[in-house]
Write an enzyme that holds these catalytic residues in place. Structure first.
Site, short mmCIF file in Angstrom:
data_model
loop_
_atom_site.label_atom_id
_atom_site.label_comp_id
_atom_site.label_asym_id
_atom_site.label_seq_id
_atom_site.Cartn_x
_atom_site.Cartn_y
_atom_site.Cartn_z
N GLY A 46 -44.00 71.47 -45.38
CA GLY A 46 -45.44 71.46 -44.96
C GLY A 46 -46.83 70.92 -44.37
CD GLN A 51 -51.98 69.91 -46.54
OE1 GLN A 51 -51.27 69.81 -46.06
NE2 GLN A 51 -52.02 69.01 -47.61
CB CYS A 91 -50.49 70.82 -52.17
SG CYS A 91 -51.34 70.91 -50.47
CG LEU A 92 -47.44 66.73 -49.02
CD1 LEU A 92 -47.38 66.47 -47.06
CD2 LEU A 92 -46.40 66.28 -49.67
CG HIS A 133 -49.19 76.23 -49.03
ND1 HIS A 133 -48.83 75.91 -50.79
CD2 HIS A 133 -49.88 75.30 -49.03
CE1 HIS A 133 -49.25 74.58 -51.13
NE2 HIS A 133 -49.89 73.71 -49.70
CD GLU A 134 -48.24 74.11 -45.27
OE1 GLU A 134 -49.87 73.52 -45.13
OE2 GLU A 134 -47.47 73.72 -46.22
CG HIS A 137 -53.80 73.45 -46.71
ND1 HIS A 137 -54.61 73.27 -47.44
CD2 HIS A 137 -52.08 73.60 -47.19
CE1 HIS A 137 -53.96 72.51 -48.57
NE2 HIS A 137 -52.47 73.16 -48.02
NI NI Z 1 -50.02 72.48 -48.87
#
Ligand code: NI
Length: 161
Positions: A46, A51, A91-92, A133-134, A137
């Site tokens: 995701g 991000q 998380c990226l 999670h997304e 963000h």
């Molecule tokens: Ni993330």
């Protein structure tokens, strides 16, 4: 299509709430394509627009095995949750780290597609986790603030596994 630079923890853009998408124009469609390419290149499940430095309420997710079944969510909103799951999350934007986070085991989300048509999507387990999670963000919230216990290095958990 182009890869976008993934912002990492400490970058203030990750802590800001994102703005509603008012219309889908060429620029937004390019952003969606770039976010998908960036997510796949980083082996993520995701990615949210903040991000990549864009404060818009846009999320892409792909939890499928082959990684070819993307979900695109514009202005997503969680409308129902149920149950709970406790498990590892990464998380990226927080490279090399993993932590245990409690999430609902079921989530129902209302969103708009690229034609600005409203739809709902339901997910359990990994998809429910990814949705929560997304969407976090988009509020400027990172999972690290929800970790139970300590944030761990990815390597150390690999040894445990
Ligand atoms: Ni993330």
């Amino acid at each position: 299509m182009a890869l976008r630079n993934i912002r990492t923890i400490g970058d203030s853009v990750l802590n800001k709430p994102a703005r509603e998408v008012k219309k889908v124009d060429k620029k937004l469609l390019t952003l969606i394509e770039d976010m998908l390419e960036t997510m796949y290149a980083a082996n993520g499940v995701g990615l949210a627009a903040p991000q990549v430095g864009i404060l818009k309420r846009l999320v892409v997710i792909d939890v499928s095995e082959e990684g070819n079944d993307p979900i695109i969510l514009i202005n997503p909103e969680i409308i129902e949750t149920d149950g709970e799951q406790v498990g590892d999350e990464g998380c990226l934007s927080v490279p090399g780290k993993v932590g245990v986070v409690k999430r609902p085991n079921y989530a129902k989300v209302k969103a708009y597609n690229e034609n600005m048509e409203e739809f709902t999507i339901e997910g359990t387990e990994l998809l429910a986790r990814a949705l929560c999670h997304e969407i976090d963000h988009l509020e400027g919230v990172l999972y690290v603030d929800k970790v139970i216990g300590e944030l761990m290095d990815t390597e150390s958990t690999e040894e445990v596994d």
